[in-house]
Design an enzyme around this catalytic site. Sequence first.
Site, PDB file in Angstrom:
ATOM      1  N   ARG A   1      31.478  -6.653  -9.909  1.00  0.00           N
ATOM      2  CA  ARG A   1      30.118  -7.392  -9.306  1.00  0.00           C
ATOM      3  C   ARG A   1      30.148  -8.731  -8.690  1.00  0.00           C
ATOM      4  O   ARG A   1      29.660  -9.382  -7.644  1.00  0.00           O
ATOM      5  CB  ARG A   1      28.895  -7.410 -10.304  1.00  0.00           C
ATOM      6  CG  ARG A   1      28.462  -6.018 -10.624  1.00  0.00           C
ATOM      7  CD  ARG A   1      27.508  -5.918 -11.547  1.00  0.00           C
ATOM      8  NE  ARG A   1      26.694  -4.668 -11.686  1.00  0.00           N
ATOM      9  CZ  ARG A   1      25.767  -4.220 -12.393  1.00  0.00           C
ATOM     10  NH1 ARG A   1      25.735  -4.746 -13.709  1.00  0.00           N
ATOM     11  NH2 ARG A   1      25.206  -2.971 -12.266  1.00  0.00           N
TER      12      ARG A   1
ATOM     13  N   LYS B   1      20.942   3.547 -21.312  1.00  0.00           N
ATOM     14  CA  LYS B   1      19.735   2.868 -20.857  1.00  0.00           C
ATOM     15  C   LYS B   1      18.727   4.006 -20.597  1.00  0.00           C
ATOM     16  O   LYS B   1      18.323   4.352 -19.734  1.00  0.00           O
ATOM     17  CB  LYS B   1      19.782   1.917 -19.733  1.00  0.00           C
ATOM     18  CG  LYS B   1      20.480   0.838 -19.931  1.00  0.00           C
ATOM     19  CD  LYS B   1      20.633  -0.010 -18.460  1.00  0.00           C
ATOM     20  CE  LYS B   1      21.119  -1.454 -18.816  1.00  0.00           C
ATOM     21  NZ  LYS B   1      21.575  -1.991 -17.455  1.00  0.00           N
TER      22      LYS B   1
ATOM     23  N   GLY C   1      27.124  -1.090 -13.733  1.00  0.00           N
ATOM     24  CA  GLY C   1      28.220  -2.009 -14.193  1.00  0.00           C
ATOM     25  C   GLY C   1      29.361  -1.304 -15.057  1.00  0.00           C
ATOM     26  O   GLY C   1      30.346  -1.563 -14.887  1.00  0.00           O
TER      27      GLY C   1
ATOM     28  N   GLY D   1      20.809   1.852 -12.233  1.00  0.00           N
ATOM     29  CA  GLY D   1      19.570   2.041 -12.193  1.00  0.00           C
ATOM     30  C   GLY D   1      18.899   2.042 -10.468  1.00  0.00           C
ATOM     31  O   GLY D   1      18.189   2.568 -10.093  1.00  0.00           O
TER      32      GLY D   1
HETATM   33  N1  LIG Z   1      26.707   8.552 -26.997  1.00  0.00           N
HETATM   34  C1  LIG Z   1      26.629   7.319 -26.676  1.00  0.00           C
HETATM   35  N2  LIG Z   1      26.131   6.505 -28.001  1.00  0.00           N
HETATM   36  C2  LIG Z   1      25.956   5.122 -27.439  1.00  0.00           C
HETATM   37  N3  LIG Z   1      26.305   4.487 -26.355  1.00  0.00           N
HETATM   38  C3  LIG Z   1      26.929   5.066 -25.384  1.00  0.00           C
HETATM   39  C4  LIG Z   1      26.905   6.617 -25.522  1.00  0.00           C
HETATM   40  N4  LIG Z   1      27.520   7.091 -24.413  1.00  0.00           N
HETATM   41  C5  LIG Z   1      27.728   6.035 -23.535  1.00  0.00           C
HETATM   42  N5  LIG Z   1      27.307   5.039 -24.279  1.00  0.00           N
HETATM   43  C6  LIG Z   1      27.319   3.493 -23.490  1.00  0.00           C
HETATM   44  O1  LIG Z   1      26.620   3.450 -22.688  1.00  0.00           O
HETATM   45  C7  LIG Z   1      26.967   2.122 -21.801  1.00  0.00           C
HETATM   46  C8  LIG Z   1      26.494   2.340 -20.378  1.00  0.00           C
HETATM   47  O2  LIG Z   1      25.300   2.706 -20.228  1.00  0.00           O
HETATM   48  P1  LIG Z   1      24.449   2.101 -18.708  1.00  0.00           P
HETATM   49  O3  LIG Z   1      24.079   0.545 -18.952  1.00  0.00           O
HETATM   50  O4  LIG Z   1      23.282   3.018 -18.908  1.00  0.00           O
HETATM   51  O5  LIG Z   1      25.304   2.467 -17.796  1.00  0.00           O
HETATM   52  P2  LIG Z   1      25.693   1.361 -16.355  1.00  0.00           P
HETATM   53  O6  LIG Z   1      26.132   0.217 -16.532  1.00  0.00           O
HETATM   54  O7  LIG Z   1      26.979   2.366 -15.717  1.00  0.00           O
HETATM   55  O8  LIG Z   1      24.472   1.804 -15.675  1.00  0.00           O
HETATM   56  C9  LIG Z   1      28.397   1.966 -22.221  1.00  0.00           C
HETATM   57  O9  LIG Z   1      28.515   0.555 -22.902  1.00  0.00           O
HETATM   58  C10 LIG Z   1      28.541   3.054 -23.097  1.00  0.00           C
HETATM   59  O10 LIG Z   1      29.364   2.670 -24.622  1.00  0.00           O
HETATM   60  O1  LIG Z   2      23.452  -3.576 -15.121  1.00  0.00           O
HETATM   61  C1  LIG Z   2      22.462  -3.319 -14.431  1.00  0.00           C
HETATM   62  O2  LIG Z   2      22.094  -2.033 -14.170  1.00  0.00           O
HETATM   63  P1  LIG Z   2      22.640  -0.818 -14.402  1.00  0.00           P
HETATM   64  O3  LIG Z   2      23.444  -0.793 -15.949  1.00  0.00           O
HETATM   65  O4  LIG Z   2      21.689   0.397 -14.281  1.00  0.00           O
HETATM   66  O5  LIG Z   2      23.936  -0.818 -13.400  1.00  0.00           O
HETATM   67  C2  LIG Z   2      21.603  -4.280 -13.707  1.00  0.00           C
HETATM   68  O6  LIG Z   2      22.326  -5.596 -13.921  1.00  0.00           O
HETATM   69  C3  LIG Z   2      20.243  -4.462 -14.043  1.00  0.00           C
HETATM   70  O7  LIG Z   2      20.170  -5.069 -15.416  1.00  0.00           O
HETATM   71  P2  LIG Z   2      18.830  -4.487 -16.357  1.00  0.00           P
HETATM   72  O8  LIG Z   2      18.955  -2.909 -16.464  1.00  0.00           O
HETATM   73  O9  LIG Z   2      19.229  -5.275 -17.528  1.00  0.00           O
HETATM   74  O10 LIG Z   2      17.861  -5.037 -15.641  1.00  0.00           O
END
Ligand SMILES: Nc1ncnc2c1ncn2[C@@H]1O[C@H](COP(=O)(O)OP(=O)(O)O)[C@@H](O)[C@H]1O
Ligand SMILES: O=C(OP(=O)(O)O)[C@H](O)COP(=O)(O)O
Length: 393
Positions: free
Chosen positions: A36, A197, A350, A373
């Site tokens: 990023r 999330k 991320g 997201g």
């Molecule tokens: N079964 C699980 N239980 C708890 N955490 C998990 C599980 N599977 C994945 N994760 C966690 O989800 C996190 C990423 O989620 P998210 O922020 O939604 O993805 P991104 O950043 O790619 O959008 C990672 O830190 C990972 O460790």
């Molecule tokens: O990491 C982010 O989103 P992502 O995990 O869906 O890629 C963005 O920085 C937004 O963060 P936020 O979901 O805490 O608003």
Amino acid sequence: MQKKSVKDIDVKGKRVFVRVDFNVPLDGDKISDDTRIQKALPTIKYLMEQDARVILASHLGRPKGEVVEKYRLTPVAKRLSELLGKDVVMARDSIGPDTKQLVEAMGAGDVLLLENVRFHSEETKNDEKYARQLAELADVFVNDAFGAAHRAHASTTGVAEVLPGVAGFLMEKELEMLGKVVTSPDHPFVAIIGGAKVSDKIGVIENLLSKVDVLIIGGGMANTFIRAQGFSVGKSLLEQDKVELAKDIIDRAREQKVELLLPTDAVVALAMEPTAKQKVVPVNEIPEDWMVLDIGPESAEQFAAAVRKAATVVWNGPMGVFEMEPYAKGTEAVAKALSESNAATIVGGGDSVAAVNKIGVADKITHISTGGGASLEFLEGKELPGVAALQDK
Ligand SMILES: Nc1ncnc2c1ncn2[C@@H]1O[C@H](COP(=O)(O)OP(=O)(O)O)[C@@H](O)[C@H]1O
Ligand SMILES: O=C(OP(=O)(O)O)[C@H](O)COP(=O)(O)O
């Protein structure tokens, strides 16, 4: 409607407030993936070349309106200084007299990084006064934070009510690349959603049903669906109040003839530790004191097979806690399948991008998106508030 970009306005010598998404994955105070930051460099360098005073603002994590030491942007300022080969000054706050003084002291081409905007609760409330305080620091607003463009916050939309707002180069590129997929995706179109999330993204899943042919759910997100099938998930991450919605999604997928792939087996452990006792179980036999930390080998193979048949794949959210080696296999299997596919592949988020970098397949992915997201909401067909707030061409 096309939005004005930083090239469409005069920034020469001006004070430019640039919203970036420096919400990087951290391992303690170490940045585990700097994608990023790297992707924001073209805009920052361009502004420096234009002798602008570059005032950068970002969030990091979810500190909920308080100063949380581990979410200070200090490691980011250090990394950015290294990448730019120039000292980046770090402000202790995003607003206030000391910050103003730092801005006044800036020379042409200088870069200042404001402290985490989410240390103020007003940021996520899109408080007008806070947005004005941020806007006061500058003459122009550039939004390059695609990853946060789905948030209507003070630093993403509020500032644009006060200052003329335009898109940065990263924002432009993301909209162009993802726009191609939105307008005419090749089919079969497969979406893979995982990560942690859950409440943020489960609504998106509902809306994606009308766009995709195959929907794959893994990671922490899958637990809510496993529960919705009537099985126990033990001590796993679970959002109980979303179980009904997950049931609806399962029903609607059937009605709309979308193939919904949920994990059939899982890696469970007694604690979220790499050395914890662990085993593979079918999803209908998750023991009470255990937690799901990865999809199992059977699910990984099933998901990879669906990717192999796809013409377009969009992936957000790791399949497990990939940061710990014993729980990374599901994410690795999916990443490998994407890397070997001839489909148009998009990986966003991320942590998801950190995962494909760690696995070493990023160069085999069609588009690495800085937004998870944000890219999902864009694919739903929604206008992102951070984009809507910018000036039309
Ligand atoms: N079964 C699980 N239980 C708890 N955490 C998990 C599980 N599977 C994945 N994760 C966690 O989800 C996190 C990423 O989620 P998210 O922020 O939604 O993805 P991104 O950043 O790619 O959008 C990672 O830190 C990972 O460790
Ligand atoms: O990491 C982010 O989103 P992502 O995990 O869906 O890629 C963005 O920085 C937004 O963060 P936020 O979901 O805490 O608003």
